[in-house]
Scaffold this motif. Structure first.
Motif, PDB file in Angstrom:
ATOM      1  N   LYS A   1       0.505   3.867   1.734  1.00  0.00           N
ATOM      2  CA  LYS A   1       0.734   4.291   3.118  1.00  0.00           C
ATOM      3  C   LYS A   1       1.918   3.556   3.720  1.00  0.00           C
ATOM      4  N   LYS A   2       1.980   2.242   3.502  1.00  0.00           N
ATOM      5  CA  LYS A   2       3.080   1.460   4.051  1.00  0.00           C
ATOM      6  C   LYS A   2       4.393   1.821   3.368  1.00  0.00           C
TER       7      LYS A   2
ATOM      8  N   ALA B   1       5.201   4.632   1.953  1.00  0.00           N
ATOM      9  CA  ALA B   1       5.622   5.958   2.406  1.00  0.00           C
ATOM     10  C   ALA B   1       6.287   5.870   3.782  1.00  0.00           C
ATOM     11  N   ARG B   2       5.723   5.065   4.658  1.00  0.00           N
ATOM     12  CA  ARG B   2       6.289   4.906   5.998  1.00  0.00           C
ATOM     13  C   ARG B   2       7.692   4.304   5.931  1.00  0.00           C
TER      14      ARG B   2
ATOM     15  N   SER C   1       0.826  -1.196   0.000  1.00  0.00           N
ATOM     16  CA  SER C   1       0.000   0.000   0.000  1.00  0.00           C
ATOM     17  C   SER C   1       0.866   1.254   0.000  1.00  0.00           C
TER      18      SER C   1
END
Length: 272
Positions: free
Chosen positions: A35-36, A38-39, A33
């Motif tokens: 989000k993951k 980016a983290r 994902s």
């Protein structure tokens, strides 16, 4: 902004040289994902920015086909792409190999639910199976080719990311699906614990970190040195561990000749 004003602001300390540099984008293949990713990758782009002296920002795409279109259009200055993608986009628009994961070969896997009675690929005959995308090299191309070669009839369903494969298989929506060990080890532990690896492909040269052909050689070398510095710098080592990298090494275009030898034509239409 006029150059003389930028220089003046730098001299008085209002703006750092890094802030005045052009911003480069690092495009990460969307195996997981946004989000993951980016983290995991934003701290890495911050590290590389500091070490290379040029601002580098994280970027990805909503799915792998969109990522492919952006690579073809040359939208990423630097890109982390799968081995087959590199063989395609090295031709057009001409991405050049910079680095790759050290002492690593990429292996695709087929996963099933932990409590599944399935013990062989042959038992998947006549089923619908989950894959990230048609051109996901180790997670899709290799297992599909193996099953086709073995006369196993199946219907591929593309669910956009490796994490989606693992989640849908763990929930019983598909009897099996394709992935790679790195993303499998990096997925939600609750999901991973509900799965087991049924089959593993042979190993190939791993993902490429490559640069757009228009990126000047001086900047390329600074980024390459920044990547290599992660091997010995404690902060860099810690960041590499977050993406399950043991290290980074210099790469050349020829390193992916093992993948070229497979003569995969899935994205040939993009080059015609």
């Amino acid at each position: 902004m006029k150059t003389k004003y930028v220089i003046l602001w730098m001299l008085i300390g209002s703006v750092s040289p890094l802030a005045c540099a052009d911003t480069l984008t690092l495009g990460i293949v969307p195996q997981q994902s946004a989000k993951k990713l980016a983290r995991l990758w934003t701290p890495i782009t911050g590290y590389l920015s500091e070490k290379a002296g040029v601002k580098i920002t994280f970027s990805t795409a909503r799915d792998i086909p969109t990522f492919e279109k952006r690579l073809l259009a040359g939208e990423y200055d630097i890109a982390y792409m799968n081995p087959y993608h590199f063989t395609v986009f090295n031709q057009k628009p001409g991405y050049q190999a910079l680095a790759k994961q050290k002492d690593k070969v990429i292996k695709g896997i087929v996963v099933v639910a932990e409590d599944s009675p399935i013990q062989s690929l042959q038992e998947l005959d006549g089923t619908s199976l989950a894959f990230p995308s048609p051109a996901a090299f180790a997670a899709s191309v290799l297992p599909r080719a193996k099953m086709t070669q073995d006369g196993i009839n199946f219907s591929p369903k593309y669910v956009s990311s490796h994490d989606s494969v693992y989640l849908t298989v763990s929930k019983g929506l598909f009897p099996a699906g394709g992935g790679v060990m790195r993303t499998f080890n990096n997925t939600d532990p609750k999901v991973r614990e509900g799965l087991r690896v049924l089959w593993t492909t042979p190993g190939y040269t791993p993902h490429a970190i490559a640069t757009h052909p228009d990126l000047n050689e001086e900047t390329r070398l600074r980024i390459q040195q920044a990547l290599l510095s992660m091997n010995t710098d404690p902060q860099g080592q810690k960041l590499l561990k977050t993406i399950n990298f043991k290290g980074i090494e210099v790469a050349s275009n020829a390193d992916w000749d093992d993948v070229r030898a497979l003569n995969i034509k899935l994205l040939q239409h993009l080059l015609d």
